[in-house]
Design an enzyme around this catalytic site. Structure first.
Site, PDB file in Angstrom:
ATOM      1  N   HIS A   1       2.909   3.491  -8.794  1.00 26.70           N
ATOM      2  CA  HIS A   1       2.691   2.061  -9.081  1.00 26.70           C
ATOM      3  C   HIS A   1       3.900   1.479  -9.817  1.00 26.70           C
ATOM      4  O   HIS A   1       4.312   0.356  -9.552  1.00 26.70           O
ATOM      5  CB  HIS A   1       1.423   1.871  -9.921  1.00 26.70           C
TER       6      HIS A   1
ATOM      7  N   ARG B   1      -5.332  -2.123   8.658  1.00 19.83           N
ATOM      8  CA  ARG B   1      -6.521  -2.924   8.392  1.00 19.83           C
ATOM      9  C   ARG B   1      -6.173  -4.007   7.380  1.00 19.83           C
ATOM     10  O   ARG B   1      -5.119  -3.968   6.744  1.00 19.83           O
ATOM     11  CB  ARG B   1      -7.682  -2.051   7.920  1.00 19.83           C
ATOM     12  N   ILE B   2      -7.117  -4.950   7.236  1.00 17.48           N
ATOM     13  CA  ILE B   2      -6.875  -6.118   6.380  1.00 17.48           C
ATOM     14  C   ILE B   2      -7.443  -5.887   4.970  1.00 17.48           C
ATOM     15  O   ILE B   2      -7.019  -6.533   4.010  1.00 17.48           O
ATOM     16  CB  ILE B   2      -7.525  -7.384   7.029  1.00 17.48           C
TER      17      ILE B   2
ATOM     18  N   ASP C   1       0.826  -1.208   0.000  1.00 17.67           N
ATOM     19  CA  ASP C   1       0.000   0.000   0.000  1.00 17.67           C
ATOM     20  C   ASP C   1       0.863   1.262   0.000  1.00 17.67           C
ATOM     21  O   ASP C   1       1.950   1.268   0.579  1.00 17.67           O
ATOM     22  CB  ASP C   1      -0.908  -0.034   1.245  1.00 17.67           C
TER      23      ASP C   1
ATOM     24  N   ARG D   1      -0.160   9.320 -10.121  1.00 16.64           N
ATOM     25  CA  ARG D   1      -0.205   8.127  -9.262  1.00 16.64           C
ATOM     26  C   ARG D   1       0.459   6.909  -9.912  1.00 16.64           C
ATOM     27  O   ARG D   1       1.076   6.084  -9.243  1.00 16.64           O
ATOM     28  CB  ARG D   1      -1.655   7.788  -8.909  1.00 16.64           C
TER      29      ARG D   1
ATOM     30  N   GLY E   1       0.101   5.429  -4.411  1.00 20.80           N
ATOM     31  CA  GLY E   1      -0.538   6.685  -4.813  1.00 20.80           C
ATOM     32  C   GLY E   1      -0.017   7.849  -3.980  1.00 20.80           C
ATOM     33  O   GLY E   1       0.355   8.898  -4.519  1.00 20.80           O
TER      34      GLY E   1
ATOM     35  N   LEU F   1      10.145 -21.071  -5.007  1.00 25.28           N
ATOM     36  CA  LEU F   1       9.227 -20.117  -4.369  1.00 25.28           C
ATOM     37  C   LEU F   1       7.910 -20.136  -5.143  1.00 25.28           C
ATOM     38  O   LEU F   1       7.925 -20.138  -6.373  1.00 25.28           O
ATOM     39  CB  LEU F   1       9.827 -18.702  -4.437  1.00 25.28           C
TER      40      LEU F   1
ATOM     41  N   ARG G   1       1.782  -5.060   5.995  1.00 23.69           N
ATOM     42  CA  ARG G   1       1.076  -4.009   5.254  1.00 23.69           C
ATOM     43  C   ARG G   1       1.878  -2.724   5.375  1.00 23.69           C
ATOM     44  O   ARG G   1       2.211  -2.291   6.490  1.00 23.69           O
ATOM     45  CB  ARG G   1      -0.344  -3.779   5.788  1.00 23.69           C
TER      46      ARG G   1
HETATM   47  C1  FPP Z   1      -1.865   0.300  -3.315  1.00 23.61           C
HETATM   48  O1  FPP Z   1      -1.428   1.620  -3.485  1.00 23.61           O
HETATM   49  C2  FPP Z   1      -1.416  -0.527  -4.395  1.00 23.61           C
HETATM   50  C3  FPP Z   1      -2.225  -1.022  -5.392  1.00 23.61           C
HETATM   51  C4  FPP Z   1      -3.664  -0.755  -5.528  1.00 23.61           C
HETATM   52  C5  FPP Z   1      -1.678  -1.849  -6.427  1.00 23.61           C
HETATM   53  C6  FPP Z   1      -0.403  -2.525  -6.099  1.00 23.61           C
HETATM   54  C7  FPP Z   1       0.244  -2.722  -7.362  1.00 23.61           C
HETATM   55  C8  FPP Z   1       1.551  -2.688  -7.610  1.00 23.61           C
HETATM   56  C9  FPP Z   1       2.640  -2.607  -6.624  1.00 23.61           C
HETATM   57  C10 FPP Z   1       1.969  -2.757  -9.019  1.00 23.61           C
HETATM   58  C11 FPP Z   1       1.492  -3.943  -9.746  1.00 23.61           C
HETATM   59  C12 FPP Z   1       1.927  -5.205  -9.130  1.00 23.61           C
HETATM   60  C13 FPP Z   1       2.463  -6.211  -9.787  1.00 23.61           C
HETATM   61  C14 FPP Z   1       2.746  -7.478  -9.091  1.00 23.61           C
HETATM   62  C15 FPP Z   1       2.793  -6.089 -11.186  1.00 23.61           C
HETATM   63  P1  FPP Z   1      -2.530   2.748  -3.513  1.00 23.61           P
HETATM   64  O2  FPP Z   1      -2.722   3.172  -4.923  1.00 23.61           O
HETATM   65  O3  FPP Z   1      -3.773   2.279  -2.822  1.00 23.61           O
HETATM   66  O4  FPP Z   1      -1.821   3.854  -2.704  1.00 23.61           O
HETATM   67  P2  FPP Z   1      -2.531   4.974  -1.815  1.00 23.61           P
HETATM   68  O5  FPP Z   1      -3.240   4.256  -0.694  1.00 23.61           O
HETATM   69  O6  FPP Z   1      -1.365   5.784  -1.341  1.00 23.61           O
HETATM   70  O7  FPP Z   1      -3.463   5.728  -2.725  1.00 23.61           O
END
Ligand code: FPP
Length: 257
Positions: free
Chosen positions: A38, A195-196, A21, A34, A24, A132, A189
């Protein structure tokens, strides 16, 4: 494999699950789109996979895209799917070379067809690997998973394959997306949220939880080692007393001798 004691790591989780997490927020703090967060997040995935191999963790499960993430702005969903597709294309040979088996959980049928094709290809090609098991949770939500489990069990009951009074935990677990995988030992996390978020609700029943303020794009091997060292300091009792657990451990040592 590195000697875990060099890093004050006394015990390594067999199955590590991660809610990645903060991508963004990482980008927003830098006044960047954002998607840049990612993209940086994908680089972190690569280094975390490498470190899990080095530590000897056998199962790594990453929450890459939730059922709820479909509700994000169309541009962000499209960009995330693009990143996922490129990640899979780029990683194919590297996963295979490193002996990694790729696996996916969630409603994979909702993913764009090109992603499904490459995902299934890699899953098939890496099926014989065993260093793995890397599981990507894609279009995954635990409540949705449980509804699908209930539907599968009900269908079996209607077909006369199972009587409703006899449904056991084993029957239920066999229908989970994670059937065949051990439950996670440790959940990390990032980003300070505690949270989960609808991740592996059944499977996390006895998992040790770890929350860090570090945003996923900043999460380094050093942070991972610190988290795993903390796991080694936890006392897991699975609802039993410490004395009972000790007796069980002694008994399994006797059987092993
Ligand atoms: C949470 O950050 C992350 C995601 C919704 C996507 C996680 C994806 C990646 C790390 C990239 C793709 C993964 C792979 C395995 C190719 P958020 O956008 O919710 O961040 P924020 O809470 O700060 O807005």
């Amino acid at each position: 494999m590195k000697n875990p004691s060099e890093q004050n790591i006394s015990r390594v989780p067999n199955h590590l699950a991660i809610i990645m997490d903060g991508n963004g927020r990482w980008a927003e703090q830098r006044h960047l789109p954002r998607i840049i967060g990612h993209r940086k997040g994908v680089e972190v995935v690569h280094s975390v996979v490498d470190e899990c191999l080095a530590l000897g963790t056998r199962y790594l499960t990453l929450f890459a895209f939730s059922s709820e993430n479909w509700g994000r702005p169309h541009d962000e969903v499209e960009a995330l799917m693009g990143l996922l597709g490129r990640f899979l294309q780029k990683e194919l040979s590297s996963l295979h070379k490193r002996g990694i088996r790729l696996n996916a959980i969630g409603e994979v049928s909702r993913l764009p067809r090109n992603i499904r094709t490459i995902l299934n290809d890699i899953i098939e090609q890496t099926a014989g690997n065993d260093s793995l098991v890397l599981t990507l949770a894609l279009s995954y939500g635990a409540r949705n998973e449980m509804v699908r489990v209930a539907q599968a069990l009900a269908a079996k009951a209607v077909a006369g394959e199972l009587s409703s009074e006899d449904i056991s935990e084993t029957d239920l677990v066999a229908e989970l997306d994670t059937s065949g995988l051990p439950d996670p030992d440790f959940l990390i996390r990032t980003s300070g949220e505690m949270r989960i978020s609808n991740f592996l609700l059944w499977q996390l029943a006895y998992t040790e939880l770890y929350f860090t303020d570090v945003l996923w794009p900043d999460f380094s091997v050093k942070h991972l080692r610190a988290a795993v060292a903390e796991y080694g300091r936890r006392h897991r009792r699975f609802g039993l007393t410490a004395a009972q657990l000790k007796a069980l451990e002694d008994r399994s040592k006797e059987w092993a001798d």
